[in-house]
Design a protein around this motif. Structure first.
Motif, PDB file in Angstrom:
ATOM      1  N   SER A  78     -17.028   1.942 -19.150  1.00 11.17           N
ATOM      2  CA  SER A  78     -16.733   0.666 -18.507  1.00 11.17           C
ATOM      3  C   SER A  78     -16.816   0.821 -16.991  1.00 11.17           C
ATOM      4  O   SER A  78     -16.758   1.932 -16.454  1.00 11.17           O
ATOM      5  CB  SER A  78     -15.326   0.196 -18.885  1.00 11.17           C
ATOM      6  N   PRO A  79     -16.958  -0.295 -16.259  1.00 18.24           N
ATOM      7  CA  PRO A  79     -16.932  -0.209 -14.796  1.00 18.24           C
ATOM      8  C   PRO A  79     -15.656   0.440 -14.268  1.00 18.24           C
ATOM      9  O   PRO A  79     -15.700   1.170 -13.271  1.00 18.24           O
ATOM     10  CB  PRO A  79     -17.054  -1.675 -14.364  1.00 18.24           C
ATOM     11  N   ARG A 109     -22.458   1.305 -25.826  1.00 15.88           N
ATOM     12  CA  ARG A 109     -22.332   0.313 -24.756  1.00 15.88           C
ATOM     13  C   ARG A 109     -20.928   0.325 -24.159  1.00 15.88           C
ATOM     14  O   ARG A 109     -19.960   0.768 -24.784  1.00 15.88           O
ATOM     15  CB  ARG A 109     -22.679  -1.071 -25.299  1.00 15.88           C
ATOM     16  N   TRP A 111     -17.899  -2.076 -21.920  1.00 17.38           N
ATOM     17  CA  TRP A 111     -17.299  -3.409 -22.079  1.00 17.38           C
ATOM     18  C   TRP A 111     -16.212  -3.573 -21.035  1.00 17.38           C
ATOM     19  O   TRP A 111     -15.557  -2.610 -20.636  1.00 17.38           O
ATOM     20  CB  TRP A 111     -16.702  -3.544 -23.483  1.00 17.38           C
ATOM     21  N   VAL A 311     -21.512  -4.123 -21.459  1.00 12.89           N
ATOM     22  CA  VAL A 311     -22.252  -3.429 -20.401  1.00 12.89           C
ATOM     23  C   VAL A 311     -23.284  -2.545 -21.091  1.00 12.89           C
ATOM     24  O   VAL A 311     -22.941  -1.526 -21.696  1.00 12.89           O
ATOM     25  CB  VAL A 311     -21.312  -2.590 -19.511  1.00 12.89           C
ATOM     26  N   ASP A 313     -26.241  -1.347 -19.538  1.00 13.65           N
ATOM     27  CA  ASP A 313     -27.189  -0.691 -18.631  1.00 13.65           C
ATOM     28  C   ASP A 313     -27.196   0.826 -18.793  1.00 13.65           C
ATOM     29  O   ASP A 313     -28.082   1.491 -18.270  1.00 13.65           O
ATOM     30  CB  ASP A 313     -26.889  -1.062 -17.175  1.00 13.65           C
TER      31      ASP A 313
END
Length: 332
Positions: A78-79, A109, A111, A311, A313
């Motif tokens: 996650s960010p 992924r 999130w 997310v 990327d």
């Protein structure tokens, strides 16, 4: 050094084999130890400096502040996770330690959510304490719906609710009874306490136990029991999404009570798995209140506003590596 309480003697002989003396080993050992101890003075200045660093100059809470209060939740990939990881790399550099991120994976992924609001609208307006579950989507703005409680424990239960869940706020399962905690949060148990717990029989509520909140609204339990494996969870998420559930609600697990909520994952980090509808957990006190209202056939209207996103990327995650080089063989 090891000292023995048993008196043993050692005999010393000269080259001719004639006995010359007998000494207790304990006395001989003590005679050897005392001079050694006398040769090791304690540097009280160094001891004071170590204590000063630990008790007066510690940065532990400052570091935790940046990793938690500033970076926030740190779900893998996650960010928030990368914000914390990059801060650690920067901090290591300020200490003169070479730090970097080292990828590993594939993980899946990421999130994050950026907004959460929950309210009961009817029969009384009340804010609800909860949180969105990881790997579930947002609501694309505020949405309202009538609450309904279900028991979906096996795939065989799906047919019972087909065509009934569209646009509903669906409570997944009954609530649980809460009791006042009279024990401290931290408790050190003695050997006797642990032995007593080990011998205690399994708890049996008996026939007079109260039914969990929401049990009456759900109806009779499925005699086949439930499924808790990942395959069933994927099937459940697909069913809830196909049926058009507005928001799925779970009771917060574990020690979630008194306004504290522990949230885990509702969906999957694998992009190939079905994406469920928006999912939230509510604190047991609020979940139980909604369940009790439904038990009494009182209509309940809920409203949620959730902003969450996947997310995609990066599918690899990363570890933080700090390297302290040696003095002579830096390349090894």
């Amino acid at each position: 050094f090891f000292f023995s309480s048993r008196r043993r003697h050692t005999r010393f002989r000269n080259v001719t084999g004639v006995q010359t003396c007998a000494l207790p080993i304990s006395a001989l050992t003590l005679a050897l130890v005392v001079p050694v101890l006398a040769q090791e003075p304690v540097d009280l200045e160094v001891v004071h400096r170590i204590r000063q660093e630990a008790l007066q100059n510690s940065k532990v809470m400052e570091h935790l502040f940046y990793l938690t209060d500033v970076s926030g939740s740190r779900l893998t990939n996650s960010p928030g996770y990368y914000a914390a990881a990059n801060w650690v790399v920067q901090q290591l550099g300020e200490w003169g330690i070479k730090g970097h991120l080292e990828n590993w994976g594939p993980y899946g992924r990421g999130w994050e959510f950026t907004h959460f609001a929950a309210h009961m609208i009817q029969p009384q307006a009340t804010p609800l304490i909860g949180a969105p579950l990881a790997y579930t989507p947002g609501t694309n703005g505020p949405i309202k719906g009538d609450a309904m409680i279900v028991a979906l424990n096996t795939e065989a239960d799906f047919d019972k609710y087909k065509g009934m869940l569209k646009g509903r706020m669906v409570l997944l399962g009954p609530g649980r009874e809460l009791s006042m905690s009279l024990q401290p949060l931290g408790l050190r148990r003695s050997d006797t306490d642990l032995a007593t717990i080990a011998q205690a029989p399994d708890a049996n509520p008996g026939p007079a136990a109260q039914r969990a909140p929401g049990a009456a609204a759900i109806g009779p339990p499925n005699p086949q029991g439930g499924q808790a494996n990942q395959q069933f969870q994927r099937a459940l998420n697909k069913f809830l999404s196909d049926e058009g559930v507005a928001v799925a609600l779970r009771i917060a697990p574990g020690r979630s009570e008194g306004g504290t909520v522990f949230a885990q994952a509702g969906g999957s980090r694998d992009p190939k798995d079905p994406v469920p509808p928006p999912m939230v957990v509510l604190t047991p006190e609020h979940y139980n209140r909604i369940a009790r209202l439904l038990d009494h056939k009182i209509p309940v209207t809920l409203e949620f506003d959730i902003q969450a996103r996947f997310v995609d990327d990066r599918m690899d995650s990363a570890n933080v590596i700090g390297e302290i080089e040696g003095g002579r063989k830096k390349q090894e």
